[in-house]
Write a protein that holds these residues in place. Structure first.
Motif, mmCIF file in Angstrom:
data_model
loop_
_atom_site.group_PDB
_atom_site.id
_atom_site.type_symbol
_atom_site.label_atom_id
_atom_site.label_comp_id
_atom_site.label_asym_id
_atom_site.label_seq_id
_atom_site.Cartn_x
_atom_site.Cartn_y
_atom_site.Cartn_z
ATOM 1 N N ASN A 151 -8.671 13.018 6.683
ATOM 2 C CA ASN A 151 -8.619 11.760 5.946
ATOM 3 C C ASN A 151 -7.196 11.393 5.574
ATOM 4 O OD1 ASN A 151 -11.426 10.879 5.449
ATOM 5 N ND2 ASN A 151 -11.595 12.875 4.484
ATOM 6 N N TYR A 152 -6.844 10.149 5.823
ATOM 7 C CA TYR A 152 -5.660 9.551 5.232
ATOM 8 C C TYR A 152 -6.142 8.954 3.913
ATOM 9 C CZ TYR A 152 -2.511 9.718 9.289
ATOM 10 O OH TYR A 152 -1.680 10.133 10.299
ATOM 11 N N ILE A 153 -5.261 8.858 2.919
ATOM 12 C CA ILE A 153 -5.630 8.267 1.631
ATOM 13 C C ILE A 153 -4.731 7.060 1.400
ATOM 14 C CG2 ILE A 153 -5.815 8.629 -0.845
ATOM 15 C CD1 ILE A 153 -6.181 11.651 -0.177
ATOM 16 N N ALA A 154 -5.350 5.903 1.266
ATOM 17 C CA ALA A 154 -4.603 4.658 1.090
ATOM 18 C C ALA A 154 -4.889 4.062 -0.283
ATOM 19 C CB ALA A 154 -4.989 3.652 2.174
ATOM 20 N N THR A 155 -3.841 3.516 -0.902
ATOM 21 C CA THR A 155 -3.968 2.881 -2.210
ATOM 22 C C THR A 155 -3.313 1.514 -2.167
ATOM 23 O OG1 THR A 155 -3.874 5.036 -3.323
ATOM 24 C CG2 THR A 155 -3.416 3.099 -4.674
ATOM 25 N N ASN A 156 -4.028 0.506 -2.689
ATOM 26 C CA ASN A 156 -3.471 -0.834 -2.838
ATOM 27 C C ASN A 156 -2.707 -0.860 -4.160
ATOM 28 O OD1 ASN A 156 -2.903 -3.521 -3.297
ATOM 29 N ND2 ASN A 156 -4.961 -4.263 -2.880
ATOM 30 N N ASN A 157 -1.397 -0.997 -4.104
ATOM 31 C CA ASN A 157 -0.552 -0.967 -5.300
ATOM 32 C C ASN A 157 -0.330 -2.352 -5.910
ATOM 33 O OD1 ASN A 157 -0.089 1.867 -5.047
ATOM 34 N ND2 ASN A 157 1.344 1.424 -3.399
ATOM 35 N N SER A 158 -1.032 -3.359 -5.414
ATOM 36 C CA SER A 158 -0.819 -4.716 -5.929
ATOM 37 C C SER A 158 -1.945 -5.123 -6.870
ATOM 38 C CB SER A 158 -0.731 -5.714 -4.768
ATOM 39 O OG SER A 158 -2.012 -5.990 -4.269
ATOM 40 N N ASP A 159 -1.835 -6.338 -7.387
ATOM 41 C CA ASP A 159 -2.860 -6.866 -8.291
ATOM 42 C C ASP A 159 -3.780 -7.866 -7.594
ATOM 43 O OD1 ASP A 159 -1.026 -8.861 -7.937
ATOM 44 O OD2 ASP A 159 -0.742 -9.303 -10.070
ATOM 45 N N LYS A 160 -3.799 -7.822 -6.254
ATOM 46 C CA LYS A 160 -4.688 -8.711 -5.500
ATOM 47 C C LYS A 160 -5.256 -7.939 -4.301
ATOM 48 C CE LYS A 160 -1.021 -10.581 -2.651
ATOM 49 N NZ LYS A 160 -0.371 -11.707 -2.053
ATOM 50 N N PRO A 161 -6.392 -8.405 -3.763
ATOM 51 C CA PRO A 161 -6.933 -7.754 -2.556
ATOM 52 C C PRO A 161 -5.963 -7.929 -1.388
ATOM 53 C CG PRO A 161 -8.568 -9.224 -3.538
ATOM 54 C CD PRO A 161 -7.264 -9.484 -4.228
ATOM 55 N N ILE A 162 -5.775 -6.877 -0.615
ATOM 56 C CA ILE A 162 -4.890 -6.947 0.547
ATOM 57 C C ILE A 162 -5.602 -6.340 1.748
ATOM 58 C CG2 ILE A 162 -2.725 -6.175 1.569
ATOM 59 C CD1 ILE A 162 -1.494 -6.134 -1.156
ATOM 60 N N MET A 200 -9.614 7.349 4.383
ATOM 61 C CA MET A 200 -9.702 6.714 5.696
ATOM 62 C C MET A 200 -9.856 7.832 6.726
ATOM 63 S SD MET A 200 -6.722 3.895 5.136
ATOM 64 C CE MET A 200 -7.390 2.357 5.725
ATOM 65 N N PRO A 201 -11.112 8.078 7.170
ATOM 66 C CA PRO A 201 -11.359 9.229 8.047
ATOM 67 C C PRO A 201 -10.984 8.996 9.517
ATOM 68 C CG PRO A 201 -13.405 8.072 7.617
ATOM 69 C CD PRO A 201 -12.337 7.378 6.806
ATOM 70 N N ILE A 202 -10.638 10.089 10.151
ATOM 71 C CA ILE A 202 -10.406 10.127 11.598
ATOM 72 C C ILE A 202 -11.186 11.327 12.121
ATOM 73 C CG2 ILE A 202 -8.725 10.348 13.457
ATOM 74 C CD1 ILE A 202 -6.596 9.657 11.294
ATOM 75 N N VAL A 203 -12.033 11.100 13.109
ATOM 76 C CA VAL A 203 -12.746 12.174 13.796
ATOM 77 C C VAL A 203 -12.161 12.224 15.198
ATOM 78 C CG1 VAL A 203 -14.983 13.068 14.540
ATOM 79 C CG2 VAL A 203 -14.822 11.725 12.416
ATOM 80 N N PHE A 204 -11.661 13.393 15.612
ATOM 81 C CA PHE A 204 -10.921 13.468 16.873
ATOM 82 C C PHE A 204 -11.102 14.835 17.532
ATOM 83 C CE2 PHE A 204 -8.220 15.416 13.792
ATOM 84 C CZ PHE A 204 -7.589 16.455 14.479
ATOM 85 N N PHE A 205 -10.667 14.909 18.779
ATOM 86 C CA PHE A 205 -10.536 16.186 19.476
ATOM 87 C C PHE A 205 -9.449 16.056 20.526
ATOM 88 C CE2 PHE A 205 -13.590 13.865 22.044
ATOM 89 C CZ PHE A 205 -13.240 14.165 23.358
ATOM 90 N N TRP A 259 0.847 -1.190 0.000
ATOM 91 C CA TRP A 259 0.000 0.000 0.000
ATOM 92 C C TRP A 259 0.880 1.236 0.000
ATOM 93 C CZ3 TRP A 259 -4.279 -0.348 4.336
ATOM 94 C CH2 TRP A 259 -5.154 -1.411 4.072
ATOM 95 N N SER A 260 0.309 2.331 -0.488
ATOM 96 C CA SER A 260 0.897 3.638 -0.235
ATOM 97 C C SER A 260 -0.162 4.400 0.557
ATOM 98 C CB SER A 260 1.249 4.357 -1.541
ATOM 99 O OG SER A 260 0.122 4.460 -2.375
ATOM 100 N N VAL A 261 0.280 5.138 1.549
ATOM 101 C CA VAL A 261 -0.652 5.866 2.417
ATOM 102 C C VAL A 261 -0.186 7.312 2.535
ATOM 103 C CG1 VAL A 261 -1.724 6.004 4.693
ATOM 104 C CG2 VAL A 261 -1.175 3.767 3.720
ATOM 105 N N GLU A 262 -1.074 8.210 2.162
ATOM 106 C CA GLU A 262 -0.796 9.644 2.264
ATOM 107 C C GLU A 262 -1.465 10.166 3.537
ATOM 108 O OE1 GLU A 262 -2.204 13.613 -0.089
ATOM 109 O OE2 GLU A 262 -1.785 11.824 -1.292
ATOM 110 N N PRO A 263 -0.674 10.722 4.451
ATOM 111 C CA PRO A 263 -1.271 11.221 5.693
ATOM 112 C C PRO A 263 -2.104 12.471 5.442
ATOM 113 C CG PRO A 263 1.062 11.744 5.639
ATOM 114 C CD PRO A 263 0.771 10.908 4.424
ATOM 115 N N ALA A 264 -2.963 12.771 6.381
ATOM 116 C CA ALA A 264 -3.780 13.978 6.315
ATOM 117 C C ALA A 264 -2.882 15.199 6.449
ATOM 118 C CB ALA A 264 -4.817 13.954 7.433
ATOM 119 N N VAL A 265 -3.391 16.317 5.990
ATOM 120 C CA VAL A 265 -2.685 17.591 6.114
ATOM 121 C C VAL A 265 -2.838 18.083 7.555
ATOM 122 C CG1 VAL A 265 -2.643 19.975 5.284
ATOM 123 C CG2 VAL A 265 -3.121 18.107 3.694
#
Length: 188
Positions: free
Chosen positions: A103-114, A152-157, A84-90
């Motif tokens: 939101n974090y943004i995640a991408t599966n870079n493979s050719d199968k479900p992970i 991939m959302p995160i709700v926090f305080f 996977w590649s994961v881009e953190p939130a700003v």
């Protein structure tokens, strides 16, 4: 010919031996049980106390918002065995106590479900007890299909009680870091 004498075991000694043996078995079984339960118990301890920078889990912020601002930065690391590649939130700056969503943004870079999971940490460590997540992708396994990209959302305080901790008077920035790793589940 010599006469053989068979000494019978005293019933009191036999009872004591049996009691010692049963106690030993109970202690051994208890130790094995505690070994299996140690990880979940440690995780619960960390979430309740904030030990090791572990943020708490909340349903809302009942304590309100204060004027002091805090910047929350986000970080991500991906284990080598997870394609996977994961881009953190700003980073976000808001008043302490305000409920925010990123939101974090995640991408599966493979050719199968992970299937993957994330573990998290907060630094500085002493601020972990004041960082509360209402909703987070880290609470469940995530299965991404080949090439799939998801938010991939995160709700926090940040708990306003942080302002009452004199050790954290100079803290103006908190970092929420996630490490993503492959789960034992192999896809959906």
């Amino acid at each position: 010919m010599a006469e053989l004498h068979y000494n019978s075991i005293d019933p009191t000694v036999a009872r004591r031996n049996k009691r010692v043996a049963m106690t030993g078995l109970f202690v051994a079984a208890s130790m094995v049980g505690l070994a299996y339960a140690s990880v979940p118990l440690y995780n619960i301890f960390c979430q309740v106390t904030g030990f090791g920078g572990t943020p708490g889990k909340a349903t809302d912020n009942p304590k309100g918002v204060i004027d002091r601002e805090m910047t929350v930065r986000f970080d991500s690391n991906v284990a080598n065995d997870l394609a996977w590649s994961v881009e953190p939130a700003v980073a976000i700056t808001d008043k302490i106590g305000a409920v925010d969503t990123v939101n974090y943004i995640a991408t599966n870079n493979s050719d199968k479900p992970i299937t993957g999971m994330a573990v998290f940490n907060v630094s500085p460590e002493k601020a972990g007890v004041y960082f509360n997540k209402i909703e987070c992708f880290c609470f469940t396994e995530q299965t991404l299909q080949p090439g799939e990209t998801v938010d991939m959302p995160i709700v926090f305080f940040v708990d306003p009680e942080l302002d009452q901790n004199q050790e954290l008077d100079t803290i103006r920035e908190i970092t929420l870091s996630y490490t993503f790793y492959a789960s034992d589940n192999e896809g959906s």
